[in-house]
Write a protein that holds these residues in place. Structure first.
Motif, PDB file in Angstrom:
ATOM      1  N   GLU A  28       0.828  -1.205   0.000  1.00  0.00           N
ATOM      2  CA  GLU A  28       0.000   0.000   0.000  1.00  0.00           C
ATOM      3  C   GLU A  28       0.863   1.256   0.000  1.00  0.00           C
ATOM      4  N   LYS A  32       0.917   4.112  -2.951  1.00  0.00           N
ATOM      5  CA  LYS A  32       0.769   5.552  -2.746  1.00  0.00           C
ATOM      6  C   LYS A  32       1.905   6.316  -3.406  1.00  0.00           C
ATOM      7  N   LYS A  33       3.126   5.791  -3.280  1.00  0.00           N
ATOM      8  CA  LYS A  33       4.279   6.447  -3.898  1.00  0.00           C
ATOM      9  C   LYS A  33       4.167   6.453  -5.418  1.00  0.00           C
ATOM     10  N   GLU A  35       1.350   6.297  -7.197  1.00  0.00           N
ATOM     11  CA  GLU A  35       0.277   7.208  -7.588  1.00  0.00           C
ATOM     12  C   GLU A  35       0.731   8.660  -7.485  1.00  0.00           C
ATOM     13  N   ARG A  53      -2.404  -2.550  -7.354  1.00  0.00           N
ATOM     14  CA  ARG A  53      -3.687  -2.435  -6.660  1.00  0.00           C
ATOM     15  C   ARG A  53      -4.387  -3.792  -6.598  1.00  0.00           C
TER      16      ARG A  53
END
Length: 70
Positions: A28, A32-33, A35, A53
């Motif tokens: 996760e 995030k990194k 995205e 994902r």
């Protein structure tokens, strides 16, 4: 591609619950990194976001199935 999913799921059977939780948190954070990096400048392969994902979803599904005893 189906073979890759099969190998991924097969590898999950060897992990215990604490390893699964650690891997979920790690993936996760990596998601995030990715995205964030994609928002700043386009990634060379934006499909890697989708793949990561889906991997996180597979990990969470395996964890949920173990909790339910399935």
């Amino acid at each position: 591609m189906a073979n890759k999913k099969f190998e991924f799921n097969k590898g999950l059977k060897d992990l215990n619950e604490s390893d699964l939780n650690a891997r979920i948190q790690e993936d996760e954070l990596r998601l995030k990194k990715l995205e964030f990096a994609h928002a700043i400048s386009p990634l060379e392969n934006p499909m890697s976001i989708r793949a990561l994902r889906r991997d996180v979803a597979r990990l969470k599904t395996e964890l949920k199935n173990r909790a339910l005893g399935v």
